[in-house]
Design a protein around this motif. Structure first.
Motif, short mmCIF file in Angstrom:
data_model
loop_
_atom_site.label_atom_id
_atom_site.label_comp_id
_atom_site.label_asym_id
_atom_site.label_seq_id
_atom_site.Cartn_x
_atom_site.Cartn_y
_atom_site.Cartn_z
N GLN A 1 0.85 -1.19 0.00
CA GLN A 1 0.00 0.00 0.00
C GLN A 1 0.88 1.23 0.00
O GLN A 1 1.84 1.31 0.76
CB GLN A 1 -0.91 0.02 1.23
CG GLN A 1 -1.85 1.20 1.29
CD GLN A 1 -2.84 1.20 0.15
OE1 GLN A 1 -3.51 0.20 -0.08
NE2 GLN A 1 -2.95 2.31 -0.55
N ASP A 2 0.54 2.21 -0.86
CA ASP A 2 1.30 3.46 -0.89
C ASP A 2 0.72 4.46 0.08
O ASP A 2 -0.42 4.35 0.51
CB ASP A 2 1.33 4.03 -2.31
CG ASP A 2 -0.05 4.43 -2.81
OD1 ASP A 2 -1.04 3.75 -2.44
OD2 ASP A 2 -0.15 5.39 -3.57
N HIS A 3 1.54 5.44 0.42
CA HIS A 3 1.10 6.54 1.27
C HIS A 3 0.52 7.61 0.37
O HIS A 3 1.12 7.95 -0.65
CB HIS A 3 2.29 7.08 2.07
CG HIS A 3 1.90 8.04 3.13
ND1 HIS A 3 1.49 9.33 2.86
CD2 HIS A 3 1.86 7.91 4.47
CE1 HIS A 3 1.21 9.94 3.99
NE2 HIS A 3 1.43 9.11 4.99
N PHE B 1 5.82 3.52 0.93
CA PHE B 1 4.85 2.45 0.81
C PHE B 1 5.11 1.41 1.88
O PHE B 1 6.18 1.38 2.49
CB PHE B 1 4.87 1.83 -0.60
CG PHE B 1 6.11 1.07 -0.95
CD1 PHE B 1 6.17 -0.30 -0.81
CD2 PHE B 1 7.23 1.73 -1.44
CE1 PHE B 1 7.31 -1.00 -1.14
CE2 PHE B 1 8.37 1.05 -1.78
CZ PHE B 1 8.42 -0.33 -1.63
N ALA B 2 4.12 0.58 2.14
CA ALA B 2 4.22 -0.47 3.15
C ALA B 2 4.02 -1.82 2.51
O ALA B 2 3.29 -1.96 1.52
CB ALA B 2 3.18 -0.25 4.25
N THR B 3 4.68 -2.82 3.08
CA THR B 3 4.46 -4.21 2.69
C THR B 3 4.02 -4.97 3.94
O THR B 3 4.40 -4.60 5.06
CB THR B 3 5.74 -4.86 2.13
OG1 THR B 3 6.78 -4.81 3.11
CG2 THR B 3 6.19 -4.16 0.86
N ALA B 4 3.23 -6.01 3.74
CA ALA B 4 2.76 -6.78 4.89
C ALA B 4 2.75 -8.26 4.57
O ALA B 4 2.40 -8.67 3.45
CB ALA B 4 1.36 -6.33 5.28
N SER B 5 3.14 -9.06 5.55
CA SER B 5 2.99 -10.50 5.49
C SER B 5 2.12 -10.89 6.68
O SER B 5 1.54 -10.03 7.33
CB SER B 5 4.36 -11.19 5.55
OG SER B 5 4.94 -11.02 6.84
N SER B 6 2.05 -12.17 6.98
CA SER B 6 1.19 -12.59 8.08
C SER B 6 1.71 -12.13 9.44
O SER B 6 0.95 -12.08 10.39
CB SER B 6 1.04 -14.11 8.08
OG SER B 6 2.31 -14.71 8.24
#
Length: 121
Positions: free
Chosen positions: A84-86, A92-97
């Protein structure tokens, strides 16, 4: 417009042209789970992320999907699930579990937060 596929491909569309699809590329070895375009003043540059935890930084000015940087950001046990970008900054952010990380448009990790079983409980 850039579209990512479950097979790891990218398609670039120009809706102003009759053929629509401008070019295609097999950019990743796993499903593309996120695309972040136009970070800050960097028009023509975008970042793609795949389920295997790989980020690729692209620059359309270098032709097709010119990749100018690659990063492995999440391990194989916790696959990349979201990008997701700001809306107001070149971040931007990245996410895993279990991890959320924040990055700048050059691929520098600015911070991360690892979830634990007691996180927010």
């Amino acid at each position: 417009m850039v579209l990512g596929t479950r097979q790891g491909g990218l398609r670039f569309y120009d809706l102003r042209t009759p053929d629509k699809v401008v070019c295609e590329s097999q950019a990743h070895g796993a499903s593309v789970v996120g695309i972040v375009c136009g970070l800050g003043d960097h028009h023509g540059r975008f970042v793609t992320g795949s389920a295997d935890g790989e980020l690729k930084f692209h620059d359309l000015r270098k032709g097709e999907f010119g990749i100018h940087k690659r990063l492995e950001v999440h391990d194989s046990h916790h696959k990349l699930q979201l990008m997701q970008d700001h809306p107001n900054a070149a971040l931007f952010a990245t996410a895993s579990s279990n991890v959320v990380s924040v990055w700048d448009c050059e691929g520098t990790k600015l911070g991360s937060n690892r979830f634990t079983s007691t996180f927010l409980s």
